[in-house]
Design an enzyme around this catalytic site. Structure first.
Site, mmCIF file in Angstrom:
data_model
loop_
_atom_site.group_PDB
_atom_site.id
_atom_site.type_symbol
_atom_site.label_atom_id
_atom_site.label_comp_id
_atom_site.label_asym_id
_atom_site.label_seq_id
_atom_site.Cartn_x
_atom_site.Cartn_y
_atom_site.Cartn_z
ATOM 1 N N LEU A 54 -2.257 -13.611 0.161
ATOM 2 C CA LEU A 54 -2.158 -13.438 1.739
ATOM 3 C C LEU A 54 -2.986 -14.727 2.326
ATOM 4 C CD1 LEU A 54 -2.648 -9.658 1.595
ATOM 5 C CD2 LEU A 54 -0.579 -10.983 2.818
ATOM 6 N N LYS A 86 -10.802 12.591 -4.622
ATOM 7 C CA LYS A 86 -9.293 12.539 -4.551
ATOM 8 C C LYS A 86 -8.556 13.341 -5.592
ATOM 9 C CE LYS A 86 -5.358 10.105 -2.781
ATOM 10 N NZ LYS A 86 -5.079 8.769 -2.134
ATOM 11 N N ASP A 105 -4.317 3.612 -4.743
ATOM 12 C CA ASP A 105 -4.966 3.059 -3.438
ATOM 13 C C ASP A 105 -6.385 2.767 -4.045
ATOM 14 O OD1 ASP A 105 -6.052 5.532 -3.548
ATOM 15 O OD2 ASP A 105 -5.819 5.940 -1.323
ATOM 16 N N ARG A 110 -6.320 -4.239 3.893
ATOM 17 C CA ARG A 110 -5.999 -4.177 5.284
ATOM 18 C C ARG A 110 -5.662 -5.459 5.913
ATOM 19 N NH1 ARG A 110 -9.364 0.587 7.833
ATOM 20 N NH2 ARG A 110 -8.052 1.944 6.549
ATOM 21 N N LYS A 145 3.796 8.210 12.365
ATOM 22 C CA LYS A 145 3.560 9.616 12.395
ATOM 23 C C LYS A 145 3.411 10.449 13.575
ATOM 24 C CE LYS A 145 0.120 10.560 9.365
ATOM 25 N NZ LYS A 145 -0.984 10.386 8.400
ATOM 26 N N HIS A 153 2.892 0.353 5.295
ATOM 27 C CA HIS A 153 1.821 0.674 4.062
ATOM 28 C C HIS A 153 3.132 0.143 2.776
ATOM 29 C CE1 HIS A 153 -0.685 4.076 5.472
ATOM 30 N NE2 HIS A 153 -0.722 2.890 6.283
ATOM 31 N N GLU A 172 -2.807 -1.189 -2.929
ATOM 32 C CA GLU A 172 -2.117 -0.576 -1.398
ATOM 33 C C GLU A 172 -2.563 -1.692 -0.252
ATOM 34 O OE1 GLU A 172 -2.141 3.719 0.042
ATOM 35 O OE2 GLU A 172 -3.527 2.788 1.327
ATOM 36 N N ALA A 184 -6.289 3.306 15.276
ATOM 37 C CA ALA A 184 -6.517 3.962 13.974
ATOM 38 C C ALA A 184 -7.824 4.193 13.606
ATOM 39 C CB ALA A 184 -5.877 3.221 12.931
ATOM 40 N N HIS A 188 -9.503 7.834 13.489
ATOM 41 C CA HIS A 188 -10.280 8.274 12.259
ATOM 42 C C HIS A 188 -11.630 8.731 12.814
ATOM 43 C CE1 HIS A 188 -12.727 7.136 8.720
ATOM 44 N NE2 HIS A 188 -11.751 7.490 8.086
HETATM 45 P P1 GTP Z 1 -3.152 9.797 0.590
HETATM 46 O O1 GTP Z 1 -3.457 8.475 -0.160
HETATM 47 O O2 GTP Z 1 -3.524 11.019 -0.195
HETATM 48 O O3 GTP Z 1 -3.619 9.852 1.999
HETATM 49 O O4 GTP Z 1 -1.749 9.800 0.385
HETATM 50 P P2 GTP Z 1 -0.531 8.589 0.715
HETATM 51 O O5 GTP Z 1 -0.989 7.520 -0.118
HETATM 52 O O6 GTP Z 1 0.786 9.136 0.590
HETATM 53 O O7 GTP Z 1 -0.876 8.275 2.304
HETATM 54 P P3 GTP Z 1 -0.336 7.309 3.324
HETATM 55 O O8 GTP Z 1 0.304 6.199 2.453
HETATM 56 O O9 GTP Z 1 0.506 7.735 4.483
HETATM 57 O O10 GTP Z 1 -1.656 6.862 3.864
HETATM 58 C C1 GTP Z 1 -2.585 6.173 3.045
HETATM 59 C C2 GTP Z 1 -3.607 5.643 4.027
HETATM 60 O O11 GTP Z 1 -3.521 5.204 5.231
HETATM 61 C C3 GTP Z 1 -5.109 6.733 4.390
HETATM 62 O O12 GTP Z 1 -5.844 6.687 3.345
HETATM 63 C C4 GTP Z 1 -5.533 6.044 5.622
HETATM 64 O O13 GTP Z 1 -6.312 4.740 5.401
HETATM 65 C C5 GTP Z 1 -4.322 5.583 6.203
HETATM 66 N N1 GTP Z 1 -3.814 6.674 7.301
HETATM 67 C C6 GTP Z 1 -2.493 7.300 6.989
HETATM 68 N N2 GTP Z 1 -2.419 8.072 8.073
HETATM 69 C C7 GTP Z 1 -3.261 8.045 8.768
HETATM 70 C C8 GTP Z 1 -3.603 8.523 10.110
HETATM 71 O O14 GTP Z 1 -3.000 9.269 10.769
HETATM 72 N N3 GTP Z 1 -4.921 7.824 10.927
HETATM 73 C C9 GTP Z 1 -5.374 6.929 10.328
HETATM 74 N N4 GTP Z 1 -6.632 6.564 10.956
HETATM 75 N N5 GTP Z 1 -5.260 6.305 9.154
HETATM 76 C C10 GTP Z 1 -4.292 6.834 8.440
HETATM 77 MG MG MG Z 2 -2.877 6.552 -0.314
#
Ligand code: GTP
Ligand code: MG
Length: 238
Positions: A54, A86, A105, A110, A145, A153, A172, A184, A188
């Site tokens: 990057l 987790k 992840d 980021r 969302k 992502h 990730e 965000a 958060h």
């Molecule tokens: P998890 O990792 O279990 O949450 O499931 P996933 O990998 O399917 O989740 P996703 O890719 O939707 O989101 C992963 C990451 O994005 C989270 O750990 C947060 O850092 C960020 N994120 C996702 N949704 C939100 C949100 O609604 N608000 C904020 N502030 N961050 C978010």
């Molecule tokens: Mg995740």
């Protein structure tokens, strides 16, 4: 600029903490501890590889177009407590194989960009590199969302070369603009603020949703000014 949200992997500290973890199936044995630490080192290597890619892209844009698409980056390895938390939440076994199979992840970056165009150009250039694979894409910019969260992502698999050969390792990457990051962070903070009355919480959540839409409009307007300055075509209003 890269912000490291934690220090480099401290294997002595990790080892000490792994020894103290109480699991229903008994504590980790010495081999399991070594295997865990080795795997964390691979995740760290994968995270560094993607951040370097990057940075190289950002430098190239700077040289070719006098424009820095990346405002800054943050990177972190998931902490031991978060990894175990987790796995437990998902009802998965606590083992290195379970981490490798289920958690994508552990290594996270980021990428905070100046404009929305930058989010897509940087992510597309990275995704098209022939030595890495795209495992999964979630585009919460095109499809925000319900709470208003926006970010792109992408989970990449990157080969980390050790003495034992190539280990394809997931990283990730969350690509977002400064405005999306600003939003965000506050959302958060609200999520972890559990001592507010329900009425206040839902009022703030509604306000945050409105803010998300306003920021989206502001971004489109500013993007258009930026495109005009640089002679690129305009985007429609959101
Ligand atoms: P998890 O990792 O279990 O949450 O499931 P996933 O990998 O399917 O989740 P996703 O890719 O939707 O989101 C992963 C990451 O994005 C989270 O750990 C947060 O850092 C960020 N994120 C996702 N949704 C939100 C949100 O609604 N608000 C904020 N502030 N961050 C978010
Ligand atoms: Mg995740």
């Amino acid at each position: 600029v890269i912000l490291d949200r934690h220090n480099r992997l401290n294997t002595a500290d990790l080892k000490a903490r792994l020894k103290m973890i109480d699991l229903p199936e008994g504590n980790f044995n010495a081999d399991e501890i070594t295997e865990f630490i080795d795997q964390m080192q691979v995740y760290e290597g994968a995270m560094y590889e993607i951040s370097t890619k990057l940075e190289i892209l950002d430098d190239e844009f700077q040289v070719r177009f006098s424009h820095d698409p990346i405002h800054h980056m943050e990177r972190r390895l998931k902490s031991l407590n978060s990894i175990i938390g987790k796995l437990e939440r998902k009802g998965l076994p606590i083992s290195v194989n379970s981490i490798k199979d289920n958690l994508f992840d552990v290594a996270g970056i980021r990428v905070i960009c100046n404009y929305r165009d930058d989010v897509y150009s940087v992510s597309n250039y990275l995704s098209s590199q022939s030595d890495i694979q795209v495992l999964r894409v979630k585009d919460y910019i095109k499809n925000p969302k319900q709470n208003g969260y926006r970010s792109l992502h992408v989970i990449y698999a990157v080969p980390v070369f050790l003495s034992s050969g190539a280990h394809y390792t997931p990283v990730e990457v969350q690509f977002r603009t400064i405005a999306m990051d600003y939003w965000a962070s506050l959302e958060h903070a609200l999520r972890y603020k559990t001592d507010l009355p329900d009425a206040k919480l839902s009022e703030h959540s509604q306000t945050l949703l409105d803010c998300s839409r306003s920021l989206q409009n502001i971004e489109v307007q500013m993007q258009n000014i930026h495109r005009d300055i640089n002679g690129a075509p305009q985007v429609g209003e959101a």
